[in-house]
Motif scaffolding. Structure first.
Motif, PDB file in Angstrom:
ATOM      1  N   ALA A 208       0.528   0.862 -11.649  1.00  0.00           N
ATOM      2  CA  ALA A 208       1.885   0.540 -11.209  1.00  0.00           C
ATOM      3  C   ALA A 208       2.100  -0.967 -11.095  1.00  0.00           C
ATOM      4  N   MET A 209       1.054  -1.707 -10.704  1.00  0.00           N
ATOM      5  CA  MET A 209       1.182  -3.156 -10.533  1.00  0.00           C
ATOM      6  C   MET A 209       1.037  -3.919 -11.842  1.00  0.00           C
ATOM      7  N   ALA A 210       0.417  -3.307 -12.840  1.00  0.00           N
ATOM      8  CA  ALA A 210       0.052  -4.029 -14.060  1.00  0.00           C
ATOM      9  C   ALA A 210       1.220  -4.692 -14.788  1.00  0.00           C
ATOM     10  N   PRO A 211       2.384  -4.033 -14.916  1.00  0.00           N
ATOM     11  CA  PRO A 211       3.468  -4.706 -15.650  1.00  0.00           C
ATOM     12  C   PRO A 211       3.983  -5.974 -14.982  1.00  0.00           C
ATOM     13  N   SER A 212       3.796  -6.101 -13.667  1.00  0.00           N
ATOM     14  CA  SER A 212       4.334  -7.246 -12.922  1.00  0.00           C
ATOM     15  C   SER A 212       3.288  -8.309 -12.634  1.00  0.00           C
TER      16      SER A 212
ATOM     17  N   TYR B  38       7.356  -5.570  -4.105  1.00  0.00           N
ATOM     18  CA  TYR B  38       6.481  -6.456  -4.880  1.00  0.00           C
ATOM     19  C   TYR B  38       7.039  -6.650  -6.291  1.00  0.00           C
ATOM     20  N   LYS B  39       7.404  -5.560  -6.953  1.00  0.00           N
ATOM     21  CA  LYS B  39       7.925  -5.656  -8.319  1.00  0.00           C
ATOM     22  C   LYS B  39       9.217  -6.468  -8.353  1.00  0.00           C
TER      23      LYS B  39
ATOM     24  N   SER C 261       0.808  -1.223   0.000  1.00  0.00           N
ATOM     25  CA  SER C 261       0.000   0.000   0.000  1.00  0.00           C
ATOM     26  C   SER C 261       0.842   1.275   0.000  1.00  0.00           C
ATOM     27  N   ASN C 262       2.151   1.139  -0.245  1.00  0.00           N
ATOM     28  CA  ASN C 262       2.985   2.337  -0.363  1.00  0.00           C
ATOM     29  C   ASN C 262       4.092   2.051  -1.379  1.00  0.00           C
ATOM     30  N   GLU C 263       4.865   3.082  -1.708  1.00  0.00           N
ATOM     31  CA  GLU C 263       5.869   2.943  -2.757  1.00  0.00           C
ATOM     32  C   GLU C 263       6.924   1.902  -2.404  1.00  0.00           C
ATOM     33  N   GLU C 264       7.323   1.863  -1.143  1.00  0.00           N
ATOM     34  CA  GLU C 264       8.331   0.888  -0.724  1.00  0.00           C
ATOM     35  C   GLU C 264       7.821  -0.538  -0.906  1.00  0.00           C
ATOM     36  N   ALA C 265       6.581  -0.794  -0.463  1.00  0.00           N
ATOM     37  CA  ALA C 265       6.006  -2.139  -0.588  1.00  0.00           C
ATOM     38  C   ALA C 265       5.805  -2.519  -2.049  1.00  0.00           C
ATOM     39  N   LEU C 266       5.391  -1.563  -2.862  1.00  0.00           N
ATOM     40  CA  LEU C 266       5.192  -1.853  -4.285  1.00  0.00           C
ATOM     41  C   LEU C 266       6.518  -2.115  -4.986  1.00  0.00           C
ATOM     42  N   ALA C 267       7.576  -1.414  -4.581  1.00  0.00           N
ATOM     43  CA  ALA C 267       8.890  -1.681  -5.153  1.00  0.00           C
ATOM     44  C   ALA C 267       9.359  -3.089  -4.788  1.00  0.00           C
TER      45      ALA C 267
END
Length: 495
Positions: free
Chosen positions: A289-293, A254-255, A246-252
């Motif tokens: 942001a999540m779509a490419p991964s 995740y990717k 739910s934040n940029e760090e977690a999404l990074a």
């Protein structure tokens, strides 16, 4: 004494008065080999004692459960756990209803009557109630079209049952009702895991849960190489990449994890449930942001309501609606699941003890309505939360979980009970678990109807049952809608 029979998705609030009309029979509709349940409820103005027995016709099986344990929630007495019942005499307190859950299974097409006999403490018959079972002349396919993955917290189980394999009885009880735990009872490299992975009831399993992201490449590849050796196993296998980024760090993170798993284990399922859709850049949200991964999505169910997915997070309106975007992801070959948890509360669907039972059941219809392929839920034995020492769920339904406003919710994160705490080692199920089982059978019925009767026809029925994420038909009309679907399927399959 008053006695009546009602549908299994009706939740019994034990301190509520008996209904004005006491139903003495009920009609249930099954597929061949199908299961379903009902409640037999006893209420008395004075303390008394009763027992229950079932008289069954050929081809009908029955398991009886007592519902004499109650939770006090918001000033009322709610029933939830169901304990296997062996015919013993039970006490009925004045003014407090005693329900029994009657779980029925029927093999043969046609009409059958299961008689449910209430007796006094001496064995004298007080009343006979009937479950009329109509079995349609078709069975649901063995291969499931819809997957499940639910958490089983081993640490909380071992507070009550410290044996190393105590998790197994909980997994097996879930699987009996077509519900899959995140992790099967044995390490996936253990040959004893093979039978579980091959079982058609097992629709998913998680490799290593969250810990897998910290494994070295060699360890990950050991699991991957075994699983990819069998196409059936490979189709079911998942890495649980990260929980609710739910934040940029977690999404990074995740990717990065998605890229690593995709490099090491191409084609494997990667899941990461999420409940936010935050702005991530100029006219870019979390979904972008999540779509490419992402090829296996798991947004929380209420995000299909744009007042939850767009309005709270974005200062612009995306060109396409949330649901339309996920249709596009499905068109490119992505799979979409969903989940529910502690928030939002009613009228949105969730798994709380004091939620209307029909809402639990129609929650799964809402998944079908959106062409979703699976349901995830975080806990079935989480009798504690955020590192607290945990509770005894027989004593309280509040395990420390609150809604988004900090108010307690009841039964969130668990719908099984530790039998050892009441002298019956092993897993004890609940009404909510049986309702979920019946809902999962419903979605297979709906899938069959879609195949033979057409998408437009079946969606008209589903839309009537639950027009929106917060509206639901009446119990009476739900039974009629389900009957109409089964009757129409029976007719077309007979041709």
């Amino acid at each position: 004494m008053k006695a009546w029979i009602t549908h299994g998705f009706d939740k019994i609030v034990a301190d509520m008065p008996a209904p004005e009309k006491l139903e003495k029979s009920i009609t249930l509709f099954f597929t061949k080999g199908g299961k379903g349940g009902c409640h037999v409820v006893v209420n008395s103005d004075v303390d008394t004692k009763v027992s229950l027995k079932a008289v069954l016709p050929e081809g009908v099986k029955c398991k009886l459960y007592s519902e004499d344990h109650i939770h006090e929630i918001k000033g009322h007495l709610y029933v939830d756990p169901i304990v296997p019942y062996d015919g013993e005499v039970l006490s009925v307190k004045a003014g407090v209803s005693l329900p029994f859950y009657v779980d029925l299974e029927a093999e043969n097409a046609g009409d059958h009557i299961a008689s449910l006999v209430i007796c006094d403490a001496e064995g004298n018959v007080l009343e006979i109630l009937n479950a009329n079972i109509h079995v349609w002349n078709f069975a649901l396919p063995t291969e499931k079209t819809f997957a499940t993955s639910v958490g089983i917290n081993r640490w909380h189980i071992q507070r009550f049952e410290p044996e190393e394999d105590s998790h197994k009885s909980y997994y097996d009880l879930l699987l009996e009702d077509n519900i899959c735990g995140h992790t099967i009872p044995y390490d996936l490299l253990d040959e004893r895991a093979d039978a579980y992975m091959s079982n058609p009831k097992v629709t998913s399993f998680v490799i290593g849960l969250w810990e897998a992201g910290g494994w070295d490449d060699e360890r990950i590849l050991k699991y991957y190489n075994k699983i990819k050796s069998n196409p059936v196993w490979f189709k079911k296998a998942l890495f649980y990449v990260i929980d609710e980024p739910s934040n940029e760090e977690a999404l990074a993170k995740y990717k990065d994890l998605c890229a690593r798993f995709a490099r090491l284990c191409p084609g494997i399922g990667l899941i990461a449930p999420f409940y936010t859709n935050k702005k991530m850049g100029e006219k870019m949200d979390q979904v972008d942001a999540m779509a490419p991964s992402t090829v296996l999505w798991c947004p929380r169910l209420d995000l299909w309501d744009e007042s939850h997915s767009y309005t709270p997070f974005l200062d612009y309106t995306p060109e396409k609606g949330f649901g339309e975007r996920f249709k596009d992801f499905q068109k490119r070959g992505d799979t979409v699941w969903s989940y529910v948890c502690n928030d939002p509360i009613s009228p949105y669907a969730q798994m709380f003890i004091d939620t209307d039972g029909l809402v639990h059941r129609l929650m799964i219809w809402q998944h079908f309505q959106r062409d979703l392929s699976g349901f995830l839920y975080w806990g079935t034995t989480s009798w504690g939360y955020h590192g607290n020492d945990g509770v005894n769920p027989w004593e309280t339904a509040y395990n420390g979980v609150a809604d988004g406003k900090g108010k307690p919710v009841y039964g969130e994160g668990f719908y099984m009970y530790p039998g050892a705490a009441i002298g019956r080692p092993g897993a004890i199920g609940s009404i909510r678990m049986k309702i979920l089982r019946d809902a999962l059978d419903d979605i297979e019925l709906l899938s069959l109807a879609k195949k033979y009767l057409g998408r437009e026809w079946v969606m008209e029925k589903v839309d009537e049952a639950t027009p929106t994420l917060t509206t639901y038909t009446t119990p009476e009309r739900f039974v009629e809608i389900r009957k109409e679907i089964g009757d129409a399927l029976e007719a077309v399959l007979a041709k």
